[in-house]
Design an enzyme around this catalytic site. Structure first.
Site, PDB file in Angstrom:
ATOM      1  CB  SER A 109       4.465  -1.247  12.355  1.00 46.77           C
ATOM      2  OG  SER A 109       3.968   0.055  12.577  1.00 46.77           O
ATOM      3  CE  LYS A 156      -0.162   3.349   4.636  1.00 50.82           C
ATOM      4  NZ  LYS A 156      -0.345   3.488   6.060  1.00 50.82           N
ATOM      5  CD  GLU A 201      -3.200   5.563   6.546  1.00 52.99           C
ATOM      6  OE1 GLU A 201      -3.099   5.527   5.307  1.00 52.99           O
ATOM      7  OE2 GLU A 201      -2.273   5.198   7.308  1.00 52.99           O
ATOM      8  CG  ASN A 233      -1.738   1.198   1.408  1.00 53.78           C
ATOM      9  OD1 ASN A 233      -1.815   2.022   0.494  1.00 53.78           O
ATOM     10  ND2 ASN A 233      -2.379   1.333   2.567  1.00 53.78           N
ATOM     11  N   GLY A 251       1.743   2.522  10.943  1.00 47.63           N
ATOM     12  CA  GLY A 251       2.705   3.615  10.831  1.00 47.63           C
ATOM     13  C   GLY A 251       3.350   4.031  12.143  1.00 47.63           C
ATOM     14  CG  HIS A 295      -6.145   1.775   4.839  1.00 42.84           C
ATOM     15  ND1 HIS A 295      -5.800   2.806   5.688  1.00 42.84           N
ATOM     16  CD2 HIS A 295      -5.079   0.936   4.804  1.00 42.84           C
ATOM     17  CE1 HIS A 295      -4.567   2.594   6.134  1.00 42.84           C
ATOM     18  NE2 HIS A 295      -4.116   1.459   5.615  1.00 42.84           N
TER      19      HIS A 295
HETATM   20  P1  PGA Z   1       2.302   0.533   7.801  1.00 40.93           P
HETATM   21  O1  PGA Z   1       0.879   0.688   7.057  1.00 40.93           O
HETATM   22  O2  PGA Z   1       2.927  -0.725   7.289  1.00 40.93           O
HETATM   23  O3  PGA Z   1       3.059   1.771   7.390  1.00 40.93           O
HETATM   24  O4  PGA Z   1       2.018   0.487   9.253  1.00 40.93           O
HETATM   25  C1  PGA Z   1       0.050  -0.412   6.858  1.00 40.93           C
HETATM   26  C2  PGA Z   1      -1.218   0.043   6.196  1.00 40.93           C
HETATM   27  O5  PGA Z   1      -1.640   1.188   6.430  1.00 40.93           O
HETATM   28  O6  PGA Z   1      -1.830  -0.697   5.418  1.00 40.93           O
END
Ligand code: PGA
Length: 258
Positions: free
Chosen positions: A215, A12, A99, A10, A175, A97
């Site tokens: 993460s 983003k 976010e 992803n 994150g 997701h």
């Molecule tokens: P991250 O994000 O690996 O940066 O924690 C995972 C995600 O948002 O799908």
């Protein structure tokens, strides 16, 4: 037979178009002589979809997905993207997701509609769910996941489920560098399969692919892969670094047990 591992990147809104192409080229060239042992889905931003797809080339190994779609097929919805506008470019869509949920106040009903649209138009939905920090502190994780999985399953039948992937993403782990214990992840995967068994039957639950996200790093990937029920990852931050991302894939596939 174990499920086929699935690793989703992803990206983003982290990469410019130029950087997205660079990362794609680098991934492809670094992976040239490696047998990945997993399906890999790259989810860039919409403007880079077509070019990234072309660079990756058509294969079952490398596929392209979108990070979101709107829950309607068309309409007066300024600034949004319909599945009808991207369905020729992608085989997957991330849905729900955290976010996106936080940004738009997306509800479980809207997520159901997005899943239905994906299934109607031949995209495989990767449905994200997970508890936030407060819910975890209040011991509400099981209740939260149960609610979300039941809502999802209420909108689909058994054959549709075979095209759906569920990504368990604890919001507090996204994150942040914090992650749940691998055994906690395994127990959530078990919970998801228990709910699916109740709604359909055991075989459907076993075949469902469940990913972990939040993460993920190459180091953490080994331990998580060794837990039952983890069929792959949804990787954010680490996925824009080709070497680290390939290491995650390698570490996952060599330790995968499910
Ligand atoms: P991250 O994000 O690996 O940066 O924690 C995972 C995600 O948002 O799908």
């Amino acid at each position: 037979m174990p499920n086929k591992p699935l690793i989703v990147a992803n990206w983003k809104m982290e990469l410019s178009h130029k950087a997205a192409l660079e990362v794609t080229r680098s991934l492809k060239s670094l992976a040239q002589h490696t047998k990945l042992g997993a399906e890999v889905v790259i989810c860039p931003s919409y403007p880079s979809l077509e070019a990234v797809g072309k660079l990756l080339g058509e294969s079952n190994q490398w596929q392209v997905g979108v990070q979101n779609i709107h829950w309607e097929e068309r309409g007066a919805v300024t600034g949004q993207v319909s599945i009808l506008q991207i369905q020729h470019l992608a085989r997957w869509s991330i849905v729900g997701h955290s976010e996106q949920r936080a940004l738009t106040g997306e509800t479980e009903e809207e997520i159901q509609k997005k899943v239905a649209l994906c299934l109607k138009h031949g995209l495989a939905p990767i449905v994200c769910l997970g508890e936030d920090e407060q819910e975890r502190a209040d011991d509400q994780t099981v209740a939260r996941i149960t609610y979300q999985v039941k809502k999802l399953l209420a909108g689909i039948d058994r054959s549709a489920l075979s095209k759906v992937v569920i990504a368990y993403e604890p919001i507090w782990a996204i994150g942040t560098g914090d992650t749940p214990e691998p055994s906690e992840v395994a127990s959530i995967m078990l919970l998801i399969r228990k709910i699916v068994t109740e709604r359909f039957e055991e075989e459907a639950a076993r075949r469902l692919r469940t990913l972990y996200g939040g993460s993920v790093t190459a180091t953490g990937a080994k331990e998580l892969a060794a837990e039952p029920g983890v069929d792959g990852f949804l990787v954010g931050g680490a996925s824009i670094h080709p070497l680290e991302f390939l290491k995650i894939i390698e570490n996952f596939t060599t330790h995968y047990v499910s």
